[in-house]
Write a protein that holds these residues in place. Structure first.
Motif, short mmCIF file in Angstrom:
data_model
loop_
_atom_site.label_atom_id
_atom_site.label_comp_id
_atom_site.label_asym_id
_atom_site.label_seq_id
_atom_site.Cartn_x
_atom_site.Cartn_y
_atom_site.Cartn_z
N GLY A 93 29.35 65.24 3.13
CA GLY A 93 29.39 64.03 3.95
C GLY A 93 28.55 62.88 3.46
N LEU A 94 27.84 63.05 2.34
CA LEU A 94 27.01 61.95 1.84
C LEU A 94 27.86 60.80 1.30
CD1 LEU A 94 24.05 63.77 0.04
CD2 LEU A 94 24.01 62.52 2.21
N ASP A 95 28.98 61.15 0.67
CA ASP A 95 29.86 60.11 0.14
C ASP A 95 30.42 59.25 1.27
OD1 ASP A 95 29.68 60.84 -2.61
OD2 ASP A 95 31.03 62.51 -2.23
N GLY A 96 30.23 57.96 1.18
CA GLY A 96 30.73 57.04 2.19
C GLY A 96 29.91 57.00 3.46
N LEU A 97 28.77 57.69 3.47
CA LEU A 97 27.97 57.79 4.68
C LEU A 97 27.44 56.43 5.14
CD1 LEU A 97 26.56 59.41 6.87
CD2 LEU A 97 24.73 59.92 5.25
N SER A 98 27.03 55.60 4.21
CA SER A 98 26.47 54.29 4.58
C SER A 98 27.48 53.46 5.37
CB SER A 98 26.02 53.54 3.33
OG SER A 98 25.43 52.31 3.67
N ASP A 99 28.72 53.41 4.88
CA ASP A 99 29.76 52.63 5.56
C ASP A 99 30.12 53.24 6.91
OD1 ASP A 99 29.89 50.84 3.47
OD2 ASP A 99 31.56 51.85 2.47
N ARG A 100 30.22 54.58 6.95
CA ARG A 100 30.54 55.23 8.21
C ARG A 100 29.43 55.02 9.24
NH1 ARG A 100 30.44 60.41 8.17
NH2 ARG A 100 29.84 60.85 6.02
N ALA A 101 28.18 55.11 8.78
CA ALA A 101 27.05 54.93 9.70
C ALA A 101 27.04 53.53 10.30
CB ALA A 101 25.74 55.19 8.95
N ALA A 102 27.35 52.54 9.48
CA ALA A 102 27.40 51.16 9.98
C ALA A 102 28.48 51.02 11.05
CB ALA A 102 27.65 50.20 8.83
N ALA A 103 29.63 51.67 10.83
CA ALA A 103 30.72 51.61 11.80
C ALA A 103 30.35 52.35 13.09
CB ALA A 103 31.99 52.22 11.20
N TYR A 104 29.67 53.48 12.95
CA TYR A 104 29.24 54.24 14.13
C TYR A 104 28.24 53.44 14.96
CZ TYR A 104 31.16 58.31 11.61
OH TYR A 104 31.97 59.19 10.93
N TYR A 105 27.35 52.79 14.28
CA TYR A 105 26.34 51.98 14.97
C TYR A 105 27.01 50.84 15.73
CZ TYR A 105 22.17 49.15 15.81
OH TYR A 105 21.18 48.42 16.41
N LYS A 106 27.97 50.20 15.09
CA LYS A 106 28.70 49.10 15.72
C LYS A 106 29.44 49.59 16.96
CE LYS A 106 32.15 45.51 14.72
NZ LYS A 106 33.07 44.94 13.68
N GLN A 107 29.92 50.84 16.93
CA GLN A 107 30.65 51.40 18.06
C GLN A 107 29.72 51.82 19.20
OE1 GLN A 107 33.78 51.29 18.59
NE2 GLN A 107 33.99 52.65 20.35
N GLY A 108 28.42 51.93 18.90
CA GLY A 108 27.47 52.26 19.97
C GLY A 108 26.60 53.47 19.76
N ALA A 109 26.80 54.22 18.66
CA ALA A 109 25.95 55.38 18.39
C ALA A 109 24.55 54.91 18.03
CB ALA A 109 26.54 56.20 17.25
N ARG A 110 23.55 55.61 18.54
CA ARG A 110 22.17 55.19 18.29
C ARG A 110 21.30 56.28 17.69
NH1 ARG A 110 24.37 51.32 18.19
NH2 ARG A 110 24.04 49.33 19.26
N PHE A 111 21.87 57.44 17.42
CA PHE A 111 21.17 58.45 16.65
C PHE A 111 22.24 59.33 16.00
CE2 PHE A 111 21.78 60.61 20.67
CZ PHE A 111 21.94 61.95 20.35
N ALA A 113 13.00 48.41 13.91
CA ALA A 113 11.81 49.23 14.20
C ALA A 113 11.63 49.48 15.70
CB ALA A 113 10.57 48.58 13.60
N ASN A 114 11.68 48.42 16.48
CA ASN A 114 11.47 48.58 17.93
C ASN A 114 12.56 49.43 18.57
OD1 ASN A 114 9.15 47.00 17.87
ND2 ASN A 114 10.27 45.10 18.29
N GLU A 115 13.80 49.26 18.08
CA GLU A 115 14.90 50.04 18.62
C GLU A 115 14.76 51.51 18.27
OE1 GLU A 115 19.77 49.79 18.89
OE2 GLU A 115 18.77 49.06 17.08
N LEU A 116 14.31 51.79 17.04
CA LEU A 116 14.10 53.16 16.62
C LEU A 116 13.08 53.86 17.53
CD1 LEU A 116 13.89 52.61 12.76
CD2 LEU A 116 15.59 54.02 13.91
N ILE A 117 11.99 53.16 17.80
CA ILE A 117 10.93 53.72 18.64
C ILE A 117 11.45 53.95 20.06
CG2 ILE A 117 8.68 53.26 19.68
CD1 ILE A 117 8.00 51.69 17.10
N ALA A 118 12.17 52.98 20.59
CA ALA A 118 12.69 53.09 21.96
C ALA A 118 13.69 54.24 22.08
CB ALA A 118 13.34 51.77 22.37
#
Length: 217
Positions: A176-194, A62-67
């Motif tokens: 792009g919905l198929d597999g989106l959850s797994d891809r999003a987790a990988a993107y976040y780990k790599q540093g993407a924040r939106f 939550a705090n990260e989303l707001i920031a």
């Protein structure tokens, strides 16, 4: 020109972690005429299953989303879109006689991210998947290059447009919905924040059709 449809592109920016609540969606393959498309319409059983499926809580983010949202909306700054697909950026490089190779795409984006004063005017940068994992010529990850000058890395998560069945021949929906959850987790780990998700509505006397509005929504 009158009668020629205009493309209206709707870009949705979802703050980090990108699509953490995305649920896997299974679709059937259909063919209408000579156009192949994938139906997005969930069956009743699929809707029930989705309701029962556990969802990841975003409370811890939550705090990260707001920031992130506040930083991107900084006064006097904007978002840099450098998420061209390999095909699209190839056209840009071809216009100056440069081969569309990974090395040249990397060099081109490296010039952008290391531009002096860029962080004074840009708050976030939407990256293509390839770019998210690349580094500058000195070995520094592009994500770090951006963070060091106050630019938040983002990511394009859709997989492009596809013909939409039961609609006008030129109408599309975004894949792009198929597999989106797994891809999003990988993107976040790599540093993407939106994240960016694109939908295109064709504007003409007959469109957008109700099917197009529904499926793209």
């Amino acid at each position: 020109a009158r009668g020629k449809p205009l493309a209206f592109s709707l870009h949705i920016y979802l703050m980090a972690p990108a699509f953490v609540n995305a649920l896997p969606v299974t679709r059937s393959q259909n063919v209408v005429g000579s156009s192949s498309f994938v139906s997005q319409r969930p069956s009743e059983a699929r809707v029930v299953a989705a309701r029962r499926a556990p969802r990841m809580s975003i409370d811890e983010y939550a705090n990260e989303l707001i920031a992130t949202a506040n930083a991107i909306a900084s006064p006097g700054k904007g978002i840099l879109a450098v998420d061209e697909s390999t095909k699209t950026i190839g056209k840009r490089l071809a216009s100056i006689g440069v081969e569309n190779s990974e090395a040249n795409r990397q060099a081109y984006r490296g010039l952008l991210f290391n531009c002096a004063g860029l962080g004074e005017f840009i708050s976030g940068a939407i990256l293509f998947e390839e770019t998210l994992y690349q580094s500058s010529k000195d070995g520094k990850p592009f994500v770090d290059c951006l963070n060091d000058i106050g630019i938040i890395p983002g990511i394009k998560v859709d997989k492009g447009l596809s013909p939409l069945g039961n609609a006008e021949s030129f109408e599309t929906w975004c894949t792009g919905l198929d597999g989106l959850s797994d891809r999003a987790a990988a993107y976040y780990k790599q540093g993407a924040r939106f994240a960016k998700w694109r939908a295109v509505l064709q504007i003409s006397d007959k469109t957008p059709s109700k099917v197009s509005i529904h499926e793209n929504a």
